[in-house]
Structures are given as structure tokens and as C-alpha cells.
Motif scaffolding. Structure first.
Motif, PDB file in Angstrom:
ATOM      1  N   MET A  50      17.163  18.890  88.008  1.00 12.03           N
ATOM      2  CA  MET A  50      17.447  17.669  87.250  1.00 12.03           C
ATOM      3  C   MET A  50      18.084  17.957  85.895  1.00 12.03           C
ATOM      4  N   GLN A  51      17.700  19.032  85.248  1.00  6.97           N
ATOM      5  CA  GLN A  51      18.270  19.349  83.939  1.00  6.97           C
ATOM      6  C   GLN A  51      19.764  19.623  84.067  1.00  6.97           C
ATOM      7  N   ALA A  52      20.153  20.392  85.077  1.00  8.15           N
ATOM      8  CA  ALA A  52      21.573  20.680  85.294  1.00  8.15           C
ATOM      9  C   ALA A  52      22.316  19.413  85.722  1.00  8.15           C
ATOM     10  N   ASN A  58      26.095  13.911  81.741  1.00  9.92           N
ATOM     11  CA  ASN A  58      26.383  13.739  80.317  1.00  9.92           C
ATOM     12  C   ASN A  58      27.792  14.222  79.985  1.00  9.92           C
ATOM     13  N   ALA A  59      28.188  15.370  80.557  1.00  8.43           N
ATOM     14  CA  ALA A  59      29.528  15.906  80.308  1.00  8.43           C
ATOM     15  C   ALA A  59      30.604  14.957  80.841  1.00  8.43           C
ATOM     16  N   GLU A  63      33.485  13.042  78.626  1.00 10.87           N
ATOM     17  CA  GLU A  63      34.919  13.124  78.935  1.00 10.87           C
ATOM     18  C   GLU A  63      35.530  11.727  79.070  1.00 10.87           C
ATOM     19  N   ALA A  64      34.832  10.834  79.737  1.00 10.29           N
ATOM     20  CA  ALA A  64      35.334   9.468  79.913  1.00 10.29           C
ATOM     21  C   ALA A  64      35.449   8.752  78.575  1.00 10.29           C
TER      22      ALA A  64
END
Length: 89
Positions: A50-52, A58-59, A63-64
Motif C-alpha cells: 500500500m505504501q508504494a 501521489n506521483a 504530474e497531472a
């Protein structure tokens, strides 16, 4: 609708997707989605980090947001130019 059978990677037995989900404590909809994506064997029952996963989401969101910001800045810059520079009289 008929049941879908696959091999349990832990035992090699032929079982339904719902039985596989019960055996490995994974939600049946997760197993079904993975199966429809073409995943087989251990990939069907792997637990998610889940952390990854959250870091990846989030990344993508970052970017969006950066893309939207760049589009807005470009639009504002074009609208702030004199009419002659835009090809008008």
C-alpha cells in the motif's frame, strides 16, 4: 454464468476464483480483476504494498496538477499579449 477455474499457486489444485480468494484472504473482486487483466499464478494472490501504491498515485496526481498549471500559464500568457502580436490589426 459459469465459474472460472485456475490453479492455486500454493497447492497446484484447480479451484474457482472465489475459492482462491478465500484461501489467500484477497477480495474476490481483486482476484477477478487481476484474472481479467491476464495475471495468473502468484500474481493473482500477491498482497499489495500500500505504501508504494499510494506513492505511485501521489506521483500521478502531482504530474497531472503540474500539467494543468502549465496549460493555465500558457493560456494566460497568450491572452496577455497585444492584439497585433496575435495577428490582428
Amino acid at each position: 454464468m459459469s465459474a472460472i477455474y485456475t490453479k492455486d499457486p500454493a497447492t497446484g489444485e484447480r479451484v474457482t476464483l472465489s475459492e482462491l480468494a478465500k484461501r489467500h484472504s484477497v477480495h474476490v473482486s481483486t482476484i477477478s480483476r487481476r484474472y481479467s487483466e491476464g495475471k495468473r499464478g502468484q500474481a493473482l494472490v500477491d498482497q499489495v504494498d500500500m505504501q508504494a501504491h499510494l506513492a505511485e498515485l501521489n506521483a500521478k496526481a502531482h504530474e497531472a496538477a503540474e500539467r494543468r498549471k502549465a496549460i493555465i500559464l500558457t493560456s494566460m500568457n497568450a491572452l496577455s499579449r497585444p492584439f497585433k502580436q496575435l495577428g490582428g490589426n
